[in-house]
Motif scaffolding. Structure first.
Motif, PDB file in Angstrom:
ATOM      1  N   LEU A  76       0.804  -1.208   0.000  1.00  0.00           N
ATOM      2  CA  LEU A  76       0.000   0.000   0.000  1.00  0.00           C
ATOM      3  C   LEU A  76       0.842   1.265   0.000  1.00  0.00           C
ATOM      4  O   LEU A  76       0.438   2.296  -0.526  1.00  0.00           O
ATOM      5  CB  LEU A  76      -0.933   0.000   1.226  1.00  0.00           C
ATOM      6  CG  LEU A  76      -1.974  -1.117   1.286  1.00  0.00           C
ATOM      7  CD1 LEU A  76      -2.712  -1.074   2.618  1.00  0.00           C
ATOM      8  CD2 LEU A  76      -2.944  -0.997   0.123  1.00  0.00           C
ATOM      9  N   GLY A  77       2.018   1.197   0.628  1.00  0.00           N
ATOM     10  CA  GLY A  77       2.869   2.366   0.751  1.00  0.00           C
ATOM     11  C   GLY A  77       3.685   2.643  -0.493  1.00  0.00           C
ATOM     12  O   GLY A  77       3.510   1.995  -1.529  1.00  0.00           O
ATOM     13  N   PRO A  78       4.587   3.626  -0.413  1.00  0.00           N
ATOM     14  CA  PRO A  78       5.475   3.929  -1.547  1.00  0.00           C
ATOM     15  C   PRO A  78       6.231   2.686  -1.992  1.00  0.00           C
ATOM     16  O   PRO A  78       6.520   1.794  -1.193  1.00  0.00           O
ATOM     17  CB  PRO A  78       6.429   4.977  -0.953  1.00  0.00           C
ATOM     18  CG  PRO A  78       5.647   5.618   0.158  1.00  0.00           C
ATOM     19  CD  PRO A  78       4.818   4.522   0.735  1.00  0.00           C
ATOM     20  N   ASP A  79       6.561   2.631  -3.259  1.00  0.00           N
ATOM     21  CA  ASP A  79       7.235   1.461  -3.820  1.00  0.00           C
ATOM     22  C   ASP A  79       8.561   1.186  -3.122  1.00  0.00           C
ATOM     23  O   ASP A  79       9.265   2.100  -2.707  1.00  0.00           O
ATOM     24  CB  ASP A  79       7.503   1.664  -5.317  1.00  0.00           C
ATOM     25  CG  ASP A  79       6.235   1.571  -6.151  1.00  0.00           C
ATOM     26  OD1 ASP A  79       5.244   1.015  -5.649  1.00  0.00           O
ATOM     27  OD2 ASP A  79       6.255   2.072  -7.293  1.00  0.00           O
ATOM     28  N   ARG A  80       8.885  -0.099  -2.990  1.00  0.00           N
ATOM     29  CA  ARG A  80      10.173  -0.529  -2.461  1.00  0.00           C
ATOM     30  C   ARG A  80      10.934  -1.226  -3.586  1.00  0.00           C
ATOM     31  O   ARG A  80      10.371  -2.059  -4.311  1.00  0.00           O
ATOM     32  CB  ARG A  80       9.989  -1.463  -1.269  1.00  0.00           C
ATOM     33  CG  ARG A  80       9.371  -0.777  -0.056  1.00  0.00           C
ATOM     34  CD  ARG A  80      10.351   0.193   0.585  1.00  0.00           C
ATOM     35  NE  ARG A  80       9.746   0.888   1.718  1.00  0.00           N
ATOM     36  CZ  ARG A  80       9.295   2.139   1.678  1.00  0.00           C
ATOM     37  NH1 ARG A  80       9.382   2.819   0.547  1.00  0.00           N
ATOM     38  NH2 ARG A  80       8.772   2.713   2.741  1.00  0.00           N
ATOM     39  N   ARG A 264      -4.737  18.080  12.673  1.00  0.00           N
ATOM     40  CA  ARG A 264      -5.472  18.038  11.389  1.00  0.00           C
ATOM     41  C   ARG A 264      -5.120  16.783  10.605  1.00  0.00           C
ATOM     42  O   ARG A 264      -5.997  16.117  10.032  1.00  0.00           O
ATOM     43  CB  ARG A 264      -5.153  19.287  10.557  1.00  0.00           C
ATOM     44  CG  ARG A 264      -5.858  20.548  11.020  1.00  0.00           C
ATOM     45  CD  ARG A 264      -5.845  21.610   9.930  1.00  0.00           C
ATOM     46  NE  ARG A 264      -4.489  22.009   9.581  1.00  0.00           N
ATOM     47  CZ  ARG A 264      -3.812  22.975  10.194  1.00  0.00           C
ATOM     48  NH1 ARG A 264      -4.367  23.643  11.194  1.00  0.00           N
ATOM     49  NH2 ARG A 264      -2.592  23.291   9.797  1.00  0.00           N
ATOM     50  N   THR A 265      -3.845  16.429  10.584  1.00  0.00           N
ATOM     51  CA  THR A 265      -3.435  15.207   9.879  1.00  0.00           C
ATOM     52  C   THR A 265      -4.017  13.977  10.551  1.00  0.00           C
ATOM     53  O   THR A 265      -4.466  13.031   9.873  1.00  0.00           O
ATOM     54  CB  THR A 265      -1.894  15.103   9.845  1.00  0.00           C
ATOM     55  OG1 THR A 265      -1.369  16.258   9.191  1.00  0.00           O
ATOM     56  CG2 THR A 265      -1.453  13.858   9.090  1.00  0.00           C
ATOM     57  N   TRP A 266      -4.033  13.958  11.880  1.00  0.00           N
ATOM     58  CA  TRP A 266      -4.601  12.826  12.625  1.00  0.00           C
ATOM     59  C   TRP A 266      -6.087  12.657  12.300  1.00  0.00           C
ATOM     60  O   TRP A 266      -6.558  11.525  12.083  1.00  0.00           O
ATOM     61  CB  TRP A 266      -4.412  13.048  14.123  1.00  0.00           C
ATOM     62  CG  TRP A 266      -5.206  12.092  14.957  1.00  0.00           C
ATOM     63  CD1 TRP A 266      -4.969  10.769  15.151  1.00  0.00           C
ATOM     64  CD2 TRP A 266      -6.395  12.400  15.707  1.00  0.00           C
ATOM     65  NE1 TRP A 266      -5.919  10.215  15.981  1.00  0.00           N
ATOM     66  CE2 TRP A 266      -6.816  11.194  16.329  1.00  0.00           C
ATOM     67  CE3 TRP A 266      -7.140  13.559  15.920  1.00  0.00           C
ATOM     68  CZ2 TRP A 266      -7.941  11.134  17.148  1.00  0.00           C
ATOM     69  CZ3 TRP A 266      -8.267  13.499  16.734  1.00  0.00           C
ATOM     70  CH2 TRP A 266      -8.649  12.282  17.330  1.00  0.00           C
ATOM     71  N   ARG A 267      -6.832  13.752  12.256  1.00  0.00           N
ATOM     72  CA  ARG A 267      -8.262  13.668  11.956  1.00  0.00           C
ATOM     73  C   ARG A 267      -8.494  13.108  10.556  1.00  0.00           C
ATOM     74  O   ARG A 267      -9.401  12.294  10.337  1.00  0.00           O
ATOM     75  CB  ARG A 267      -8.910  15.053  12.089  1.00  0.00           C
ATOM     76  CG  ARG A 267      -8.937  15.580  13.512  1.00  0.00           C
ATOM     77  CD  ARG A 267      -9.551  16.954  13.605  1.00  0.00           C
ATOM     78  NE  ARG A 267     -10.960  16.936  13.234  1.00  0.00           N
ATOM     79  CZ  ARG A 267     -11.724  18.026  13.180  1.00  0.00           C
ATOM     80  NH1 ARG A 267     -11.199  19.215  13.470  1.00  0.00           N
ATOM     81  NH2 ARG A 267     -12.982  17.938  12.852  1.00  0.00           N
ATOM     82  N   ARG A 268      -7.642  13.494   9.609  1.00  0.00           N
ATOM     83  CA  ARG A 268      -7.754  12.947   8.263  1.00  0.00           C
ATOM     84  C   ARG A 268      -7.399  11.469   8.246  1.00  0.00           C
ATOM     85  O   ARG A 268      -8.039  10.670   7.553  1.00  0.00           O
ATOM     86  CB  ARG A 268      -6.830  13.726   7.321  1.00  0.00           C
ATOM     87  CG  ARG A 268      -7.032  13.382   5.860  1.00  0.00           C
ATOM     88  CD  ARG A 268      -6.303  14.356   4.954  1.00  0.00           C
ATOM     89  NE  ARG A 268      -6.681  14.166   3.570  1.00  0.00           N
ATOM     90  CZ  ARG A 268      -6.285  14.954   2.571  1.00  0.00           C
ATOM     91  NH1 ARG A 268      -5.478  15.978   2.823  1.00  0.00           N
ATOM     92  NH2 ARG A 268      -6.684  14.712   1.331  1.00  0.00           N
ATOM     93  N   ASN A 279      -1.539   7.360   2.239  1.00  0.00           N
ATOM     94  CA  ASN A 279      -0.258   7.920   1.822  1.00  0.00           C
ATOM     95  C   ASN A 279      -0.300   9.450   1.767  1.00  0.00           C
ATOM     96  O   ASN A 279       0.732  10.110   1.862  1.00  0.00           O
ATOM     97  CB  ASN A 279       0.170   7.352   0.472  1.00  0.00           C
ATOM     98  CG  ASN A 279       0.573   5.888   0.584  1.00  0.00           C
ATOM     99  OD1 ASN A 279       1.054   5.449   1.625  1.00  0.00           O
ATOM    100  ND2 ASN A 279       0.364   5.136  -0.483  1.00  0.00           N
ATOM    101  N   VAL A 280      -1.500  10.010   1.615  1.00  0.00           N
ATOM    102  CA  VAL A 280      -1.645  11.464   1.686  1.00  0.00           C
ATOM    103  C   VAL A 280      -1.232  11.953   3.068  1.00  0.00           C
ATOM    104  O   VAL A 280      -0.532  12.961   3.215  1.00  0.00           O
ATOM    105  CB  VAL A 280      -3.103  11.878   1.385  1.00  0.00           C
ATOM    106  CG1 VAL A 280      -3.296  13.365   1.630  1.00  0.00           C
ATOM    107  CG2 VAL A 280      -3.468  11.519  -0.042  1.00  0.00           C
ATOM    108  N   CYS A 281      -1.641  11.226   4.092  1.00  0.00           N
ATOM    109  CA  CYS A 281      -1.278  11.574   5.470  1.00  0.00           C
ATOM    110  C   CYS A 281       0.214  11.397   5.717  1.00  0.00           C
ATOM    111  O   CYS A 281       0.805  12.092   6.540  1.00  0.00           O
ATOM    112  CB  CYS A 281      -2.073  10.719   6.461  1.00  0.00           C
ATOM    113  SG  CYS A 281      -3.860  10.967   6.362  1.00  0.00           S
ATOM    114  N   LEU A 282       0.815  10.456   4.990  1.00  0.00           N
ATOM    115  CA  LEU A 282       2.259  10.253   5.112  1.00  0.00           C
ATOM    116  C   LEU A 282       3.009  11.500   4.646  1.00  0.00           C
ATOM    117  O   LEU A 282       3.947  11.964   5.307  1.00  0.00           O
ATOM    118  CB  LEU A 282       2.685   9.040   4.296  1.00  0.00           C
ATOM    119  CG  LEU A 282       4.157   8.630   4.392  1.00  0.00           C
ATOM    120  CD1 LEU A 282       4.517   8.198   5.810  1.00  0.00           C
ATOM    121  CD2 LEU A 282       4.463   7.504   3.402  1.00  0.00           C
TER     122      LEU A 282
END
Length: 303
Positions: A76-80, A264-268, A279-282
């Motif tokens: 799900l995260g950025p490519d490895r 704000r990031t936590w609420r999202r 990944n937007v929150c990342l």
């Protein structure tokens, strides 16, 4: 992206995360500046050592998570790069060797400067010990039969090696002392940087459970991950506020701006809950970490 390309090599070291090293050295050097002990050369060498060690750790993580099955092509995260086949295992191992060597050379430069400057209490052995610990941590975090990240110790390791050690050592090398404000501040930095790991583990909780990567989120559930993310930022901000008792008014108050962005990031994060959309929150978390470092360092210099 082509395999074994420059883009693949850059992807492997995770440039978006290297700002973490910057803020740690920035905060330690800001305290040294406030006390009249700032020096450019050790600051630069500390930054190089921190960045090279983080690159080493990122490459070891890339390789070992693929070998252990924690990273798969559909993660799900950025490519490895190892999981996607963008870099061969041999090339990643060469990268690990090169970055480790570069870190060692930076460390030797630091040791040489500190000995000549006469800032060390134990003649340099303390720096050698810390340097060896950093190298060991970079490998044991995800490598070996009992990797720290696979047994719920990743967060503690991040707070120590991405907080306590780099901030305190940057300050100590330049001033020869360790103070209460620097210890509190280093822990605050470690907590803020751990928000990135907590978010990653929250997003990957289902994949990690399948691959037997027993992060704290896997052990205690999604609610632990979401509330843990929030509490990391809250406690860091409270530690900054505690500096009021040490006379650092601006250093205590300016980081509270970070807290608003963190919430704000936590609420999202809570609204999205799962999936690749996290990944937007990342990205927002990486931004928040840099914001915290800039605000905190500015406040320390102002006093």
């Amino acid at each position: 992206m082509k395999s074994e390309s420059l883009s693949a090599r850059l992807l492997a070291i995770r440039p978006y995360s290297l700002g973490n090293s910057l803020i740690l050295v920035l905060v330690g050097s800001a305290f040294a500046y406030h006390l009249g002990g700032f020096h450019r050369i050790p600051t630069l060498l500390c930054l190089l050592f921190a960045i090279f060690m983080q690159c080493t750790a990122n490459l070891v993580n890339d390789l070992c998570d693929a070998l252990k099955g924690a990273d798969r092509p559909d993660r799900l995260g950025p490519d490895r790069t190892a999981a996607k086949g963008l870099l061969t295992h041999a090339e990643i191992k060469r990268g690990i060797a090169y970055y480790t060597l570069a870190a060692c050379l930076s460390g030797m430069g630091l040791l040489t400067w500190a000995i000549k400057a006469g800032t060390l209490t134990y003649g340099g052995w303390e720096l050698i010990a810390v340097g060896l610990l950093c190298i060991i941590f970079a490998f044991l975090y995800t490598a070996g039969p009992w990797a720290l990240a696979y047994h719920g110790l990743g967060d503690i390791a991040v707070i120590i090696f991405f907080g306590l050690i780099p901030v305190c050592c940057t300050f100590y090398i330049q001033t020869g002392i360790i103070t209460v404000p620097i210890v509190l501040s280093s822990i605050a930095c470690g907590l803020v940087i751990d928000t990135m790991l907590m978010l990653n583990n929250f997003r990957d909780r289902e994949e990690d459970a399948i691959s037997r990567k027993r992060t704290l989120v896997v052990r205690f559930g999604a609610k632990f991950g979401s509330w843990g993310y929030l509490l990391l930022g809250l406690v860091a901000s409270l530690l900054c506020l505690s500096l009021l008792w040490e006379g650092y008014v601006w250093a205590a108050l300016l980081p509270q701006i970070y807290l608003a962005a963190h919430i704000r990031t936590w609420r999202r994060m809570v609204r999205i809950d799962h999936g690749e959309a996290l990944n937007v929150c990342l990205g927002q978390t990486a931004r928040n970490i840099l914001m915290f470092g800039a605000l905190f360092a500015t406040g320390i210099i102002l006093g």
